[in-house]
Design a protein around this motif. Structure first.
Motif, PDB file in Angstrom:
ATOM      1  N   VAL A 285       8.487  31.675  26.808  1.00 18.00           N
ATOM      2  CA  VAL A 285       8.015  32.082  25.487  1.00 18.00           C
ATOM      3  C   VAL A 285       9.155  32.674  24.673  1.00 18.00           C
ATOM      4  N   GLU A 286       9.969  33.484  25.291  1.00 16.95           N
ATOM      5  CA  GLU A 286      11.095  34.103  24.583  1.00 16.95           C
ATOM      6  C   GLU A 286      12.136  33.070  24.184  1.00 16.95           C
ATOM      7  N   ARG A 287      12.323  32.030  25.006  1.00 12.63           N
ATOM      8  CA  ARG A 287      13.297  30.981  24.667  1.00 12.63           C
ATOM      9  C   ARG A 287      12.793  30.075  23.556  1.00 12.63           C
ATOM     10  N   MET A 288      11.496  29.844  23.514  1.00  9.83           N
ATOM     11  CA  MET A 288      10.954  28.819  22.629  1.00  9.83           C
ATOM     12  C   MET A 288      10.455  29.346  21.292  1.00  9.83           C
ATOM     13  N   ALA A 289       9.894  30.551  21.275  1.00  8.15           N
ATOM     14  CA  ALA A 289       9.121  30.965  20.105  1.00  8.15           C
ATOM     15  C   ALA A 289       9.562  32.310  19.552  1.00  8.15           C
ATOM     16  N   VAL A 290       9.669  32.385  18.239  1.00  5.52           N
ATOM     17  CA  VAL A 290       9.889  33.651  17.551  1.00  5.52           C
ATOM     18  C   VAL A 290       8.544  34.318  17.256  1.00  5.52           C
ATOM     19  N   THR A 291       7.582  33.527  16.842  1.00  7.59           N
ATOM     20  CA  THR A 291       6.247  34.041  16.542  1.00  7.59           C
ATOM     21  C   THR A 291       5.382  33.921  17.788  1.00  7.59           C
ATOM     22  N   ARG A 292       4.766  35.032  18.177  1.00  7.19           N
ATOM     23  CA  ARG A 292       4.011  35.062  19.428  1.00  7.19           C
ATOM     24  C   ARG A 292       2.701  35.797  19.232  1.00  7.19           C
ATOM     25  N   TYR A 293       1.697  35.303  19.942  1.00  4.70           N
ATOM     26  CA  TYR A 293       0.376  35.921  19.895  1.00  4.70           C
ATOM     27  C   TYR A 293      -0.099  36.232  21.311  1.00  4.70           C
ATOM     28  N   MET A 294      -0.919  37.262  21.412  1.00  5.53           N
ATOM     29  CA  MET A 294      -1.633  37.555  22.647  1.00  5.53           C
ATOM     30  C   MET A 294      -3.108  37.296  22.397  1.00  5.53           C
ATOM     31  N   MET A 295      -3.729  36.576  23.304  1.00  9.58           N
ATOM     32  CA  MET A 295      -5.159  36.286  23.166  1.00  9.58           C
ATOM     33  C   MET A 295      -5.949  37.098  24.177  1.00  9.58           C
ATOM     34  N   THR A 296      -6.974  37.765  23.700  1.00  8.25           N
ATOM     35  CA  THR A 296      -7.862  38.563  24.533  1.00  8.25           C
ATOM     36  C   THR A 296      -9.290  38.292  24.104  1.00  8.25           C
TER      37      THR A 296
ATOM     38  N   GLU B  75      -3.963  38.318  18.607  1.00  9.20           N
ATOM     39  CA  GLU B  75      -3.258  39.452  18.022  1.00  9.20           C
ATOM     40  C   GLU B  75      -1.771  39.163  18.037  1.00  9.20           C
ATOM     41  N   ALA B  76      -1.109  39.288  16.892  1.00  7.49           N
ATOM     42  CA  ALA B  76       0.313  38.968  16.796  1.00  7.49           C
ATOM     43  C   ALA B  76       1.144  39.941  17.606  1.00  7.49           C
ATOM     44  N   GLU B  77       2.148  39.413  18.297  1.00  8.94           N
ATOM     45  CA  GLU B  77       3.128  40.232  19.000  1.00  8.94           C
ATOM     46  C   GLU B  77       4.365  40.346  18.126  1.00  8.94           C
ATOM     47  N   GLY B  78       5.273  41.233  18.494  1.00  9.42           N
ATOM     48  CA  GLY B  78       6.541  41.343  17.778  1.00  9.42           C
ATOM     49  C   GLY B  78       7.415  40.162  18.060  1.00  9.42           C
ATOM     50  N   GLY B  79       8.231  39.748  17.097  1.00 12.98           N
ATOM     51  CA  GLY B  79       9.162  38.636  17.266  1.00 12.98           C
ATOM     52  C   GLY B  79      10.409  39.077  17.983  1.00 12.98           C
ATOM     53  N   LYS B  80      11.403  38.156  18.028  1.00 12.74           N
ATOM     54  CA  LYS B  80      12.674  38.483  18.674  1.00 12.74           C
ATOM     55  C   LYS B  80      13.384  39.584  17.886  1.00 12.74           C
TER      56      LYS B  80
END
Length: 202
Positions: A181-192, A197-202
């Protein structure tokens, strides 16, 4: 940059309302525990399950596009791919044109002549990705695309995906692999529980 794929208030049992968007050339990652709704999200975007909400591709509403055309432009690669013929190559429109891609995926020569039952989990994953890429989709929905692969092969797959992004493809990636995920994406979400819910980017 204008988003290529826009999803607004998407919902179905076990999901949502969920909103997510991705621009051409970008990758958005979704993480979360098993059963949190990640696969439901991808299937709903791919129009494989009935859902409510708005999904647009390059400004055009999904309801204005026939399902076959939508699924060629928005390609879904499930964690466990389906196969309906015995021979691997019979699942492709032009298997000869895929020689270079299969080489980059580290698939053995002659693998298109193999019976599906002979393929390992990782080999099925790579062929499922090749099958999706053959359609030249504008958006790829990837559900744990490298879970059955070793690190070297995983990096080879990621290199192919980065090349597709450089050509303008957009990716939504579901992965338990935090490093990926860290290698591929700047924009990240957590699903619950079906909520993003958006996570912080790099």
């Amino acid at each position: 940059m204008t988003d290529l794929l826009i999803v607004e208030a998407l919902r179905r049992p076990g999901l949502g309302p969920a909103s997510i968007s991705v621009a051409a050339g970008d990758c958005v990652a979704v993480r979360g525990s098993s059963g949190s709704g990640k696969t439901l999200l991808l299937r709903a975007i791919a129009d494989l399950d009935e859902s409510e909400g708005v999904v647009r591709l390059d400004g055009q509403d999904r309801t204005e596009i026939t399902a076959p055309i939508w699924r060629r432009q928005v390609g879904y690669v499930p964690a466990e791919s389906g196969w309906w013929r015995d021979r691997a190559g019979d699942h492709f429109e032009d298997e000869d044109a895929l020689a270079e891609l299969l080489l980059r995926l580290q698939m053995p020569a002659g693998c298109m002549n193999w019976q599906i039952g002979r393929l390992s989990t990782g080999e099925r994953q790579r062929l499922a990705l090749a099958r999706a890429l053959e359609q030249s989709p504008r958006v790829l929905l990837l559900d744990e695309p490298t879970s059955g692969l070793d690190e070297k092969t995983t990096l080879s797959v990621e290199a192919i995906l980065h090349d597709k992004m450089a050509l303008g493809a957009a990716l939504i990636l579901v992965s338990h692999n935090k490093a990926q995920v860290e290698r591929m994406a700047v924009t990240r979400y957590m699903m619950t529980s079906g909520r993003l819910e958006a996570e912080g980017g790099k």
